[in-house]
Design an enzyme around this catalytic site. Sequence first.
Site, PDB file in Angstrom:
ATOM      1  CE  LYS A   9      -3.052  -1.903   3.235  1.00 43.62           C
ATOM      2  NZ  LYS A   9      -4.353  -1.947   3.951  1.00 43.62           N
ATOM      3  CE1 TYR A  49      -8.920  -2.885   1.656  1.00 44.84           C
ATOM      4  CE2 TYR A  49      -8.344  -0.877   0.492  1.00 44.84           C
ATOM      5  CZ  TYR A  49      -7.972  -1.972   1.237  1.00 44.84           C
ATOM      6  OH  TYR A  49      -6.654  -2.171   1.563  1.00 44.84           O
ATOM      7  CG  PHE A  57     -12.117   2.243   8.527  1.00 46.91           C
ATOM      8  CD1 PHE A  57     -11.743   1.533   7.389  1.00 46.91           C
ATOM      9  CD2 PHE A  57     -12.658   1.538   9.604  1.00 46.91           C
ATOM     10  CE1 PHE A  57     -11.899   0.154   7.319  1.00 46.91           C
ATOM     11  CE2 PHE A  57     -12.823   0.154   9.540  1.00 46.91           C
ATOM     12  CZ  PHE A  57     -12.445  -0.532   8.392  1.00 46.91           C
ATOM     13  CG  ASN A 114      -2.710  -2.607   7.368  1.00 55.31           C
ATOM     14  OD1 ASN A 114      -2.705  -2.051   6.278  1.00 55.31           O
ATOM     15  ND2 ASN A 114      -3.688  -3.403   7.766  1.00 55.31           N
ATOM     16  CG  HIS A 117      -4.873  -6.319   0.191  1.00 53.97           C
ATOM     17  ND1 HIS A 117      -6.006  -6.507   0.942  1.00 53.97           N
ATOM     18  CD2 HIS A 117      -5.032  -7.077  -0.927  1.00 53.97           C
ATOM     19  CE1 HIS A 117      -6.818  -7.336   0.294  1.00 53.97           C
ATOM     20  NE2 HIS A 117      -6.242  -7.686  -0.847  1.00 53.97           N
ATOM     21  CD  GLU A 128      -8.621  -8.998  -2.962  1.00 50.29           C
ATOM     22  OE1 GLU A 128      -7.465  -9.454  -2.813  1.00 50.29           O
ATOM     23  OE2 GLU A 128      -9.383  -8.760  -2.012  1.00 50.29           O
TER      24      GLU A 128
HETATM   25  P1  ATP Z   1      -6.263  -6.240   3.924  1.00 50.97           P
HETATM   26  O1  ATP Z   1      -7.538  -6.421   3.098  1.00 50.97           O
HETATM   27  O2  ATP Z   1      -5.670  -4.879   3.768  1.00 50.97           O
HETATM   28  O3  ATP Z   1      -5.294  -7.373   3.815  1.00 50.97           O
HETATM   29  P2  ATP Z   1      -7.661  -7.367   6.075  1.00 50.97           P
HETATM   30  O4  ATP Z   1      -8.426  -8.156   5.077  1.00 50.97           O
HETATM   31  O5  ATP Z   1      -6.759  -8.092   7.001  1.00 50.97           O
HETATM   32  O6  ATP Z   1      -6.762  -6.267   5.400  1.00 50.97           O
HETATM   33  P3  ATP Z   1      -9.997  -5.758   6.551  1.00 50.97           P
HETATM   34  O7  ATP Z   1     -10.817  -5.819   7.766  1.00 50.97           O
HETATM   35  O8  ATP Z   1     -10.542  -6.231   5.249  1.00 50.97           O
HETATM   36  O9  ATP Z   1      -8.635  -6.475   6.906  1.00 50.97           O
HETATM   37  O10 ATP Z   1      -9.506  -4.260   6.390  1.00 50.97           O
HETATM   38  C1  ATP Z   1      -8.969  -3.794   5.201  1.00 50.97           C
HETATM   39  C2  ATP Z   1      -8.104  -2.599   5.462  1.00 50.97           C
HETATM   40  O11 ATP Z   1      -8.893  -1.542   6.003  1.00 50.97           O
HETATM   41  C3  ATP Z   1      -7.008  -2.841   6.508  1.00 50.97           C
HETATM   42  O12 ATP Z   1      -5.864  -3.409   5.947  1.00 50.97           O
HETATM   43  C4  ATP Z   1      -6.772  -1.442   7.024  1.00 50.97           C
HETATM   44  O13 ATP Z   1      -5.881  -0.738   6.156  1.00 50.97           O
HETATM   45  C5  ATP Z   1      -8.117  -0.798   6.936  1.00 50.97           C
HETATM   46  N1  ATP Z   1      -8.763  -0.849   8.246  1.00 50.97           N
HETATM   47  C6  ATP Z   1      -9.352  -1.895   8.833  1.00 50.97           C
HETATM   48  N2  ATP Z   1      -9.823  -1.580  10.049  1.00 50.97           N
HETATM   49  C7  ATP Z   1      -9.520  -0.272  10.235  1.00 50.97           C
HETATM   50  C8  ATP Z   1      -9.744   0.674  11.284  1.00 50.97           C
HETATM   51  N3  ATP Z   1     -10.380   0.339  12.402  1.00 50.97           N
HETATM   52  N4  ATP Z   1      -9.273   1.925  11.100  1.00 50.97           N
HETATM   53  C9  ATP Z   1      -8.644   2.298   9.968  1.00 50.97           C
HETATM   54  N5  ATP Z   1      -8.409   1.457   8.944  1.00 50.97           N
HETATM   55  C10 ATP Z   1      -8.840   0.202   9.070  1.00 50.97           C
END
Ligand code: ATP
Length: 139
Positions: A9, A49, A57, A114, A117, A128
């Site tokens: 990211k 997303y 968020f 973080n 992804h 995706e």
């Molecule tokens: P990713 O899809 O990025 O691998 P994930 O599938 O583990 O992550 P999801 O719950 O799908 O987790 O969240 C997607 C992304 O949304 C997270 O990687 C993070 O960048 C963002 N995100 C999730 N929770 C929060 C939060 N509470 N505050 C801000 N950003 C968040």
Amino acid sequence: KERTFIAVKPDGVQRGLVAEIIARFERRGYKLVGLKLLVPSVGLAKEHYADLSSKPFFKSLVEYMTNGKAPVVGMVWEGPSVIKQGRVMLGATDPKAAGPGTIRGDLCLSIGRNICHGSDSAESAMKEISLWFGGRGEI
Ligand code: ATP
């Protein structure tokens, strides 16, 4: 052959962590079959997303992914159990809960930044890969 979509990211690109993340997947034995550097459109980020569209968020997440301050590196990786193992290698979504030895556990601290992804299922990997690359991910 199993394939997954992994992205570095904008925060990961901005911090210079692209090579580190690629190296971990290469050393593990996975094969890089697709790679592109891009600033995603708002439409692409929203579709990527879509599951999170009701979260508070969501807007800031899409803005962050698309504002162009840094691009995203989208990748397709191939190999045994790469969907599940890719997620294991990334570590927990919230870096504060990610174990040492994982990418997030070693390299970041904030859930909103973080750095990476990874697809969470065969279904999302397929969705995706075609969303970011079209077809099966070769370029
Ligand atoms: P990713 O899809 O990025 O691998 P994930 O599938 O583990 O992550 P999801 O719950 O799908 O987790 O969240 C997607 C992304 O949304 C997270 O990687 C993070 O960048 C963002 N995100 C999730 N929770 C929060 C939060 N509470 N505050 C801000 N950003 C968040």
